[in-house]
Design a protein around this motif. Sequence first.
Motif, PDB file in Angstrom:
ATOM      1  N   GLY A 150       0.802  -1.230   0.000  1.00  0.00           N
ATOM      2  CA  GLY A 150       0.000   0.000   0.000  1.00  0.00           C
ATOM      3  C   GLY A 150       0.827   1.267   0.000  1.00  0.00           C
ATOM      4  O   GLY A 150       0.270   2.364   0.151  1.00  0.00           O
ATOM      5  N   ILE A 151       2.155   1.157  -0.156  1.00  0.00           N
ATOM      6  CA  ILE A 151       2.998   2.362  -0.204  1.00  0.00           C
ATOM      7  C   ILE A 151       2.979   2.885  -1.635  1.00  0.00           C
ATOM      8  O   ILE A 151       3.324   2.166  -2.579  1.00  0.00           O
ATOM      9  CB  ILE A 151       4.449   2.033   0.231  1.00  0.00           C
ATOM     10  N   LEU A 152       2.574   4.122  -1.785  1.00  0.00           N
ATOM     11  CA  LEU A 152       2.424   4.662  -3.137  1.00  0.00           C
ATOM     12  C   LEU A 152       3.486   5.700  -3.464  1.00  0.00           C
ATOM     13  O   LEU A 152       3.314   6.503  -4.377  1.00  0.00           O
ATOM     14  CB  LEU A 152       1.031   5.286  -3.284  1.00  0.00           C
ATOM     15  N   SER A 153       4.601   5.698  -2.724  1.00  0.00           N
ATOM     16  CA  SER A 153       5.670   6.669  -2.982  1.00  0.00           C
ATOM     17  C   SER A 153       6.991   5.937  -3.104  1.00  0.00           C
ATOM     18  O   SER A 153       7.165   4.867  -2.513  1.00  0.00           O
ATOM     19  CB  SER A 153       5.787   7.665  -1.820  1.00  0.00           C
TER      20      SER A 153
ATOM     21  N   ASP B 203      10.981   5.184  -2.278  1.00  0.00           N
ATOM     22  CA  ASP B 203      11.589   5.078  -0.950  1.00  0.00           C
ATOM     23  C   ASP B 203      12.120   6.410  -0.410  1.00  0.00           C
ATOM     24  O   ASP B 203      12.164   6.613   0.801  1.00  0.00           O
ATOM     25  CB  ASP B 203      12.738   4.055  -0.977  1.00  0.00           C
ATOM     26  N   PHE B 204      12.562   7.278  -1.295  1.00  0.00           N
ATOM     27  CA  PHE B 204      13.195   8.505  -0.781  1.00  0.00           C
ATOM     28  C   PHE B 204      12.162   9.571  -0.366  1.00  0.00           C
ATOM     29  O   PHE B 204      12.538  10.652   0.072  1.00  0.00           O
ATOM     30  CB  PHE B 204      14.191   9.070  -1.807  1.00  0.00           C
ATOM     31  N   TRP B 205      10.895   9.281  -0.510  1.00  0.00           N
ATOM     32  CA  TRP B 205       9.857  10.161   0.061  1.00  0.00           C
ATOM     33  C   TRP B 205       9.612   9.724   1.495  1.00  0.00           C
ATOM     34  O   TRP B 205       9.323   8.551   1.737  1.00  0.00           O
ATOM     35  CB  TRP B 205       8.556  10.079  -0.749  1.00  0.00           C
ATOM     36  N   ASP B 206       9.719  10.643   2.429  1.00  0.00           N
ATOM     37  CA  ASP B 206       9.568  10.240   3.835  1.00  0.00           C
ATOM     38  C   ASP B 206       8.155  10.481   4.376  1.00  0.00           C
ATOM     39  O   ASP B 206       7.934  10.388   5.583  1.00  0.00           O
ATOM     40  CB  ASP B 206      10.607  10.959   4.717  1.00  0.00           C
ATOM     41  N   SER B 207       7.212  10.790   3.521  1.00  0.00           N
ATOM     42  CA  SER B 207       5.833  10.964   3.995  1.00  0.00           C
ATOM     43  C   SER B 207       4.862  10.416   2.956  1.00  0.00           C
ATOM     44  O   SER B 207       5.214  10.267   1.781  1.00  0.00           O
ATOM     45  CB  SER B 207       5.539  12.442   4.263  1.00  0.00           C
ATOM     46  N   ARG B 208       3.663  10.129   3.403  1.00  0.00           N
ATOM     47  CA  ARG B 208       2.657   9.557   2.514  1.00  0.00           C
ATOM     48  C   ARG B 208       2.005  10.650   1.673  1.00  0.00           C
ATOM     49  O   ARG B 208       1.974  11.824   2.075  1.00  0.00           O
ATOM     50  CB  ARG B 208       1.583   8.856   3.329  1.00  0.00           C
ATOM     51  N   PRO B 209       1.432  10.293   0.528  1.00  0.00           N
ATOM     52  CA  PRO B 209       0.678  11.280  -0.249  1.00  0.00           C
ATOM     53  C   PRO B 209      -0.511  11.799   0.553  1.00  0.00           C
ATOM     54  O   PRO B 209      -1.145  11.041   1.312  1.00  0.00           O
ATOM     55  CB  PRO B 209       0.204  10.478  -1.472  1.00  0.00           C
ATOM     56  N   ILE B 210      -0.817  13.085   0.401  1.00  0.00           N
ATOM     57  CA  ILE B 210      -1.927  13.691   1.130  1.00  0.00           C
ATOM     58  C   ILE B 210      -3.245  12.990   0.794  1.00  0.00           C
ATOM     59  O   ILE B 210      -4.083  12.747   1.670  1.00  0.00           O
ATOM     60  CB  ILE B 210      -1.997  15.197   0.816  1.00  0.00           C
ATOM     61  N   ALA B 211      -3.416  12.635  -0.486  1.00  0.00           N
ATOM     62  CA  ALA B 211      -4.659  11.964  -0.888  1.00  0.00           C
ATOM     63  C   ALA B 211      -4.824  10.643  -0.149  1.00  0.00           C
ATOM     64  O   ALA B 211      -5.943  10.257   0.221  1.00  0.00           O
ATOM     65  CB  ALA B 211      -4.657  11.727  -2.395  1.00  0.00           C
ATOM     66  N   LEU B 212      -3.702   9.969   0.111  1.00  0.00           N
ATOM     67  CA  LEU B 212      -3.774   8.698   0.829  1.00  0.00           C
ATOM     68  C   LEU B 212      -4.130   8.917   2.306  1.00  0.00           C
ATOM     69  O   LEU B 212      -4.823   8.095   2.918  1.00  0.00           O
ATOM     70  CB  LEU B 212      -2.426   7.973   0.713  1.00  0.00           C
TER      71      LEU B 212
END
Length: 521
Positions: A198-201, A203-212
């Motif tokens: 369920g990770i939609l980013s 690896d180098f993004w340290d936060s989840r998408p706002i929509a998620l």
Amino acid sequence: MEAEKCAGLSLKPVKCVIVPTSHTLDVHIALRIKTWLQENIPDWINFNIKSAAIYLGFLLGPTAGSTQWDKPMRKYLARARAIGATHAPFNISAYMYNSKAVSVLAYKAQLIPPPARTQQSERGALSTITHFATNSLTVKEFFNMQTLGCTKIQSIDCLAAASMLRFALSSHRSWVEWVRQLRAVAREALPLRHAFSGILSPDFWDSRPIALNLDTAWQDAAKHKWFTDLALDPLTPAPPNIQRTFYANILAIKFPCDFEAHLTSHITRLISPRADPNRCRIQEAIKQVVTMPAQARIQVLRTWVNSWATSRRFHERIRLPCLFGCTDKEDDLSHYLWCDILWKDIQETLLAPLPPSIAERLGVHPNPTPPERLISLQTLGCLYHSYHYLRNNFCSAAHFLHVPSTPELRLCDADFKFFREEFSAFFRGAALAAGLACTPRGVQPVTDGTDTHIAASARHSGSSQPSPKSQSRFSPSGAVFAPVECDDIVPGSLVGSIDADALRPAHTCSVSGVVAMGVSD
Ligand SMILES: [Zn+2]
């Protein structure tokens, strides 16, 4: 250039930030971007290149997650400290906390959940603004203070969840489409383990998408019956005050009110380790407490949860003995509830019989009638008020600055005599203001906002011999104004304002070991 000309707007390079989103930013990437700008858009050469930038108050970019909440949390804690420094009454502090401190976090919480460390910071902030002793109240009780008739304190977690859910409802169509696109792209471009977890980013993004975040808030709420019962339609405008409804339901699940169990636990410990919790009538006592003036409610609560600012409870370096002369006893609430000297002074001031048991003094004994219980609770509030008057004006740390650093502070009989005189004078004023006046009919409690008098003369007859001409007038706030013609009270003087100086008997203070202690306000 064409766009700039058409819009009539020009960019200010020092305020512009380029955020690479498809790769981790390092010096080589930054250099390549600069080189490209130099060759293709030289006007943009002075743009900043960062891994995250603020847009409409939100930090956006691959490294936004680590510092997203730093600034608002610093502001929140600074405001909580400022509110605590005012030492305002509980209800005012709670109101300021909700409107000035928690509100700082509310805007960002619409899209991004606060970090886990917020709970620890919030616990500290609640102690700072309310000045309750550590462990005297849990966060559940702090967030349910309205059940005692006090100003409610907002929970950051619940407020964040409610505001995000409200935003998810009002923007349902947008984020549903964004989540669909994110999932489709993740399946094509990200490793399979991301798609399955369920990770939609990357690896180098340290936060989840706002929509998620919005999708998770919506899905979590949909698991609860209270949410499905609301039967909300995302395609129609949200009902008014929907965030308040969300907050109340989320609070009831996350922090259910357990005041009775918590207070019973504290009170039975104060009475005796072997006390029977079933004999504590805490429910009846709470019913009486909510009829009392706001300040008195908090004073009784602070007593019940052992939150007096005694030198023992607050682990002060200089441990004081009982301030009323029991040299072998500590400055501690559990002693003061028993202290014969203190309660004898109270008895003489109120001209009322001494409550024989600690449960009666705490107002939780099974036997008393409602008026008798109210008298006990009001006496408890006055006792709290008067003790802290003594501590703040004559026995605080500032008064011991010149005492050598020894935990053994020697007070002499003259000190205790002085303390008792000060206490009695102040307690008399507090008791009169609370409605525990000495009148021909005996002790009379008053309820908040009314001038209802509940005579307890049958119980107290024979204990008082005031003038038959005496008459008390009770203001709506519960304050008592002259004429009150009791023995050794000056007729015609204003006593409702708790002016201890006006009521204090003349005294000559002989104090040893305590610098500045003879200086009255
Ligand atoms: Zn004592």
